[in-house]
Design a protein around this motif. Structure first.
Motif, PDB file in Angstrom:
ATOM      1  N   LEU A 114       0.829  -1.199   0.000  1.00  0.00           N
ATOM      2  CA  LEU A 114       0.000   0.000   0.000  1.00  0.00           C
ATOM      3  C   LEU A 114       0.868   1.255   0.000  1.00  0.00           C
ATOM      4  O   LEU A 114       2.052   1.203   0.349  1.00  0.00           O
ATOM      5  CB  LEU A 114      -0.936  -0.012   1.199  1.00  0.00           C
ATOM      6  N   GLY A 115       0.259   2.364  -0.362  1.00  0.00           N
ATOM      7  CA  GLY A 115       0.971   3.634  -0.441  1.00  0.00           C
ATOM      8  C   GLY A 115       1.600   4.074   0.866  1.00  0.00           C
ATOM      9  O   GLY A 115       2.613   4.768   0.873  1.00  0.00           O
ATOM     10  N   ASP A 116       1.016   3.665   1.991  1.00  0.00           N
ATOM     11  CA  ASP A 116       1.557   4.049   3.302  1.00  0.00           C
ATOM     12  C   ASP A 116       2.690   3.128   3.760  1.00  0.00           C
ATOM     13  O   ASP A 116       3.194   3.260   4.871  1.00  0.00           O
ATOM     14  CB  ASP A 116       0.449   4.076   4.361  1.00  0.00           C
ATOM     15  N   GLY A 117       3.085   2.169   2.914  1.00  0.00           N
ATOM     16  CA  GLY A 117       4.177   1.257   3.243  1.00  0.00           C
ATOM     17  C   GLY A 117       3.733  -0.078   3.811  1.00  0.00           C
ATOM     18  O   GLY A 117       4.539  -0.999   3.930  1.00  0.00           O
ATOM     19  N   GLN A 118       2.465  -0.209   4.165  1.00  0.00           N
ATOM     20  CA  GLN A 118       1.956  -1.478   4.693  1.00  0.00           C
ATOM     21  C   GLN A 118       2.042  -2.549   3.610  1.00  0.00           C
ATOM     22  O   GLN A 118       1.738  -2.303   2.450  1.00  0.00           O
ATOM     23  CB  GLN A 118       0.509  -1.311   5.141  1.00  0.00           C
ATOM     24  N   ARG A 119       2.475  -3.738   3.995  1.00  0.00           N
ATOM     25  CA  ARG A 119       2.580  -4.866   3.061  1.00  0.00           C
ATOM     26  C   ARG A 119       1.663  -5.984   3.542  1.00  0.00           C
ATOM     27  O   ARG A 119       1.757  -6.406   4.689  1.00  0.00           O
ATOM     28  CB  ARG A 119       4.020  -5.354   2.954  1.00  0.00           C
ATOM     29  N   ILE A 120       0.806  -6.455   2.645  1.00  0.00           N
ATOM     30  CA  ILE A 120      -0.119  -7.538   2.959  1.00  0.00           C
ATOM     31  C   ILE A 120       0.232  -8.730   2.082  1.00  0.00           C
ATOM     32  O   ILE A 120       0.085  -8.661   0.864  1.00  0.00           O
ATOM     33  CB  ILE A 120      -1.584  -7.113   2.722  1.00  0.00           C
ATOM     34  N   PRO A 121       0.736  -9.829   2.682  1.00  0.00           N
ATOM     35  CA  PRO A 121       1.016 -11.018   1.877  1.00  0.00           C
ATOM     36  C   PRO A 121      -0.301 -11.604   1.363  1.00  0.00           C
ATOM     37  O   PRO A 121      -1.169 -11.960   2.137  1.00  0.00           O
ATOM     38  CB  PRO A 121       1.698 -11.978   2.840  1.00  0.00           C
ATOM     39  N   VAL A 122      -0.438 -11.676   0.063  1.00  0.00           N
ATOM     40  CA  VAL A 122      -1.654 -12.182  -0.566  1.00  0.00           C
ATOM     41  C   VAL A 122      -1.508 -13.662  -0.900  1.00  0.00           C
ATOM     42  O   VAL A 122      -2.429 -14.438  -0.768  1.00  0.00           O
ATOM     43  CB  VAL A 122      -1.987 -11.362  -1.833  1.00  0.00           C
ATOM     44  N   PHE A 123      -0.296 -14.048  -1.313  1.00  0.00           N
ATOM     45  CA  PHE A 123      -0.039 -15.449  -1.663  1.00  0.00           C
ATOM     46  C   PHE A 123       1.436 -15.750  -1.441  1.00  0.00           C
ATOM     47  O   PHE A 123       2.299 -14.973  -1.816  1.00  0.00           O
ATOM     48  CB  PHE A 123      -0.392 -15.721  -3.122  1.00  0.00           C
ATOM     49  N   THR A 124       1.689 -16.918  -0.818  1.00  0.00           N
ATOM     50  CA  THR A 124       3.037 -17.464  -0.722  1.00  0.00           C
ATOM     51  C   THR A 124       2.958 -18.943  -1.052  1.00  0.00           C
ATOM     52  O   THR A 124       1.903 -19.564  -0.872  1.00  0.00           O
ATOM     53  CB  THR A 124       3.640 -17.275   0.692  1.00  0.00           C
ATOM     54  N   PRO A 125       4.040 -19.545  -1.555  1.00  0.00           N
ATOM     55  CA  PRO A 125       3.988 -20.961  -1.913  1.00  0.00           C
ATOM     56  C   PRO A 125       3.538 -21.823  -0.743  1.00  0.00           C
ATOM     57  O   PRO A 125       3.803 -21.522   0.402  1.00  0.00           O
ATOM     58  CB  PRO A 125       5.433 -21.296  -2.298  1.00  0.00           C
ATOM     59  N   GLY A 126       2.823 -22.879  -1.068  1.00  0.00           N
ATOM     60  CA  GLY A 126       2.305 -23.777  -0.051  1.00  0.00           C
ATOM     61  C   GLY A 126       0.877 -23.469   0.331  1.00  0.00           C
ATOM     62  O   GLY A 126       0.213 -24.289   0.941  1.00  0.00           O
ATOM     63  N   GLU A 127       0.400 -22.266  -0.040  1.00  0.00           N
ATOM     64  CA  GLU A 127      -1.008 -21.945   0.220  1.00  0.00           C
ATOM     65  C   GLU A 127      -1.869 -22.637  -0.819  1.00  0.00           C
ATOM     66  O   GLU A 127      -1.438 -22.885  -1.939  1.00  0.00           O
ATOM     67  CB  GLU A 127      -1.239 -20.430   0.117  1.00  0.00           C
ATOM     68  N   GLN A 128      -3.077 -22.905  -0.452  1.00  0.00           N
ATOM     69  CA  GLN A 128      -4.008 -23.528  -1.383  1.00  0.00           C
ATOM     70  C   GLN A 128      -4.455 -22.510  -2.416  1.00  0.00           C
ATOM     71  O   GLN A 128      -4.474 -21.327  -2.169  1.00  0.00           O
ATOM     72  CB  GLN A 128      -5.216 -24.069  -0.658  1.00  0.00           C
ATOM     73  N   GLY A 129      -4.779 -22.984  -3.622  1.00  0.00           N
ATOM     74  CA  GLY A 129      -5.290 -22.098  -4.662  1.00  0.00           C
ATOM     75  C   GLY A 129      -4.286 -21.807  -5.745  1.00  0.00           C
ATOM     76  O   GLY A 129      -4.452 -20.907  -6.506  1.00  0.00           O
ATOM     77  N   THR A 130      -3.202 -22.571  -5.829  1.00  0.00           N
ATOM     78  CA  THR A 130      -2.209 -22.354  -6.872  1.00  0.00           C
ATOM     79  C   THR A 130      -2.650 -22.878  -8.187  1.00  0.00           C
ATOM     80  O   THR A 130      -3.368 -23.782  -8.322  1.00  0.00           O
ATOM     81  CB  THR A 130      -0.843 -22.970  -6.497  1.00  0.00           C
TER      82      THR A 130
END
Length: 130
Positions: A114-130
């Motif tokens: 986000l513009g304020d510097g906040q980072r939200i992990p949306v996907f990383t390997p091993g998560e379902q939905g690949t």
């Protein structure tokens, strides 16, 4: 009557002026249809925390063509997709790989920055939905 060389110059200028935006549009359209681009957006649309941070409706913007944040070759793809909503704006940082040409792409990481510097992990390997 006009000199023929002036007319040719005028027609050439008009053709060049129209060709640049057309090529830009076609490149943007091609990138937005790639598998690695579409998979990253699907992950974003399925992530409640990221959607809440941005607000609805989401807007995906064109990629800056000369950005150093983008890299695509035969087996690796990294993009920084500009995105915004009513609450915030930022970038969707994506990384994808594939084992060989003409194989399917696999997402490695998708992060909403986000513009304020906040980072939200949306996907990383091993998560379902690949």
């Amino acid at each position: 009557m006009q000199d023929p060389s002036r007319r040719v110059l005028l027609y050439t200028s008009v053709l060049c002026a129209g060709t640049g935006p057309l090529v830009y549009y076609l490149i943007q359209k091609g990138l937005s249809r790639t598998e690695y681009y579409q998979m990253a957006l699907e992950q974003l649309h399925g992530h409640p925390e990221a959607l809440e941070a941005l607000g609805s409706p989401l807007r995906v913007h064109h990629l800056p063509m000369l950005s150093r944040d983008h890299f695509v070759d035969i087996t690796d793809a990294r993009l920084k997709i500009p995105i915004s909503g009513p609450k915030a704006k930022g970038h969707l940082l994506t990384r994808s790989t594939r084992s060989a040409p003409f194989k399917r792409w696999t997402l490695q990481e998708v992060v909403l920055e986000l513009g304020d510097g906040q980072r939200i992990p949306v996907f990383t390997p091993g998560e379902q939905g690949t």
